[in-house]
Design a protein around this motif. Structure first.
Motif, PDB file in Angstrom:
ATOM      1  N   VAL A   8      36.021  44.120  45.833  1.00  0.00           N
ATOM      2  CA  VAL A   8      35.973  44.117  44.369  1.00  0.00           C
ATOM      3  C   VAL A   8      35.456  42.763  43.904  1.00  0.00           C
ATOM      4  N   ASP A   9      34.392  42.793  43.133  1.00  0.00           N
ATOM      5  CA  ASP A   9      33.769  41.566  42.635  1.00  0.00           C
ATOM      6  C   ASP A   9      34.001  41.424  41.141  1.00  0.00           C
ATOM      7  N   GLY A  10      34.449  40.262  40.759  1.00  0.00           N
ATOM      8  CA  GLY A  10      34.614  39.930  39.346  1.00  0.00           C
ATOM      9  C   GLY A  10      34.003  38.577  39.074  1.00  0.00           C
ATOM     10  N   ASP A  11      34.273  38.036  37.925  1.00  0.00           N
ATOM     11  CA  ASP A  11      33.705  36.751  37.526  1.00  0.00           C
ATOM     12  C   ASP A  11      34.175  35.599  38.405  1.00  0.00           C
ATOM     13  N   ILE A  16      27.830  32.141  46.811  1.00  0.00           N
ATOM     14  CA  ILE A  16      27.494  31.452  48.056  1.00  0.00           C
ATOM     15  C   ILE A  16      28.562  31.730  49.118  1.00  0.00           C
ATOM     16  N   ARG A  17      29.796  31.630  48.716  1.00  0.00           N
ATOM     17  CA  ARG A  17      30.895  31.922  49.650  1.00  0.00           C
ATOM     18  C   ARG A  17      30.867  33.390  50.074  1.00  0.00           C
ATOM     19  N   ASP A  18      30.593  34.288  49.118  1.00  0.00           N
ATOM     20  CA  ASP A  18      30.497  35.714  49.442  1.00  0.00           C
ATOM     21  C   ASP A  18      29.398  35.956  50.467  1.00  0.00           C
ATOM     22  N   ILE A  32      29.935  45.510  54.042  1.00  0.00           N
ATOM     23  CA  ILE A  32      30.644  45.250  52.790  1.00  0.00           C
ATOM     24  C   ILE A  32      30.109  46.184  51.705  1.00  0.00           C
ATOM     25  N   MET A  33      31.000  46.851  51.024  1.00  0.00           N
ATOM     26  CA  MET A  33      30.637  47.666  49.864  1.00  0.00           C
ATOM     27  C   MET A  33      31.141  46.921  48.634  1.00  0.00           C
ATOM     28  N   ARG A  34      30.233  46.325  47.884  1.00  0.00           N
ATOM     29  CA  ARG A  34      30.609  45.544  46.700  1.00  0.00           C
ATOM     30  C   ARG A  34      30.815  46.474  45.504  1.00  0.00           C
ATOM     31  N   ILE A  35      31.952  46.300  44.858  1.00  0.00           N
ATOM     32  CA  ILE A  35      32.296  47.118  43.692  1.00  0.00           C
ATOM     33  C   ILE A  35      32.631  46.176  42.546  1.00  0.00           C
ATOM     34  N   PRO A  36      31.836  46.192  41.496  1.00  0.00           N
ATOM     35  CA  PRO A  36      32.164  45.342  40.340  1.00  0.00           C
ATOM     36  C   PRO A  36      33.479  45.781  39.697  1.00  0.00           C
ATOM     37  N   VAL A  47      34.971  55.235  41.284  1.00  0.00           N
ATOM     38  CA  VAL A  47      34.947  54.250  42.374  1.00  0.00           C
ATOM     39  C   VAL A  47      35.537  54.868  43.639  1.00  0.00           C
ATOM     40  N   ALA A  48      36.629  55.604  43.498  1.00  0.00           N
ATOM     41  CA  ALA A  48      37.237  56.267  44.656  1.00  0.00           C
ATOM     42  C   ALA A  48      36.245  57.245  45.278  1.00  0.00           C
ATOM     43  N   GLN A  49      35.517  57.965  44.450  1.00  0.00           N
ATOM     44  CA  GLN A  49      34.514  58.907  44.954  1.00  0.00           C
ATOM     45  C   GLN A  49      33.385  58.162  45.670  1.00  0.00           C
ATOM     46  N   GLN A  50      32.985  57.029  45.140  1.00  0.00           N
ATOM     47  CA  GLN A  50      31.952  56.211  45.777  1.00  0.00           C
ATOM     48  C   GLN A  50      32.404  55.779  47.178  1.00  0.00           C
ATOM     49  N   ILE A  51      33.649  55.372  47.287  1.00  0.00           N
ATOM     50  CA  ILE A  51      34.187  54.948  48.591  1.00  0.00           C
ATOM     51  C   ILE A  51      34.240  56.134  49.545  1.00  0.00           C
ATOM     52  N   ARG A  52      34.693  57.287  49.062  1.00  0.00           N
ATOM     53  CA  ARG A  52      34.730  58.488  49.915  1.00  0.00           C
ATOM     54  C   ARG A  52      33.328  58.865  50.382  1.00  0.00           C
TER      55      ARG A  52
END
Length: 63
Positions: A8-11, A16-18, A32-36, A47-52
């Motif tokens: 999960v990506d937020g502000d 760089i660390r990511d 890695i599956m990045r999810i805003p 989002v759950a459907q995207q992960i499935r």
């Protein structure tokens, strides 16, 4: 099944660390599956459907 990590990506994320962490995990076969965080706020079910769906694709590739 190759490991995949939803992230999960937020502000607060440091791009760089990511990138360093993504490279480190990628070298070990972990994708890695990045999810805003905004997507979670809008629709947790989507989002759950995207992960499935991602899990299903990984399973199909690996037979």
């Amino acid at each position: 099944m190759a490991p995949s990590e939803p992230q999960v990506d937020g502000d607060w994320h440091d791009p760089i660390r990511d990138a360093r962490r993504d490279a480190f995990l990628g070298e070990r076969g972990i994708s890695i599956m990045r999810i805003p965080v905004s997507h979670i706020d809008e629709s947790l079910e989507a989002v759950a459907q995207q992960i499935r769906s991602e899990i299903d694709l990984i399973r199909q590739r690996e037979g």
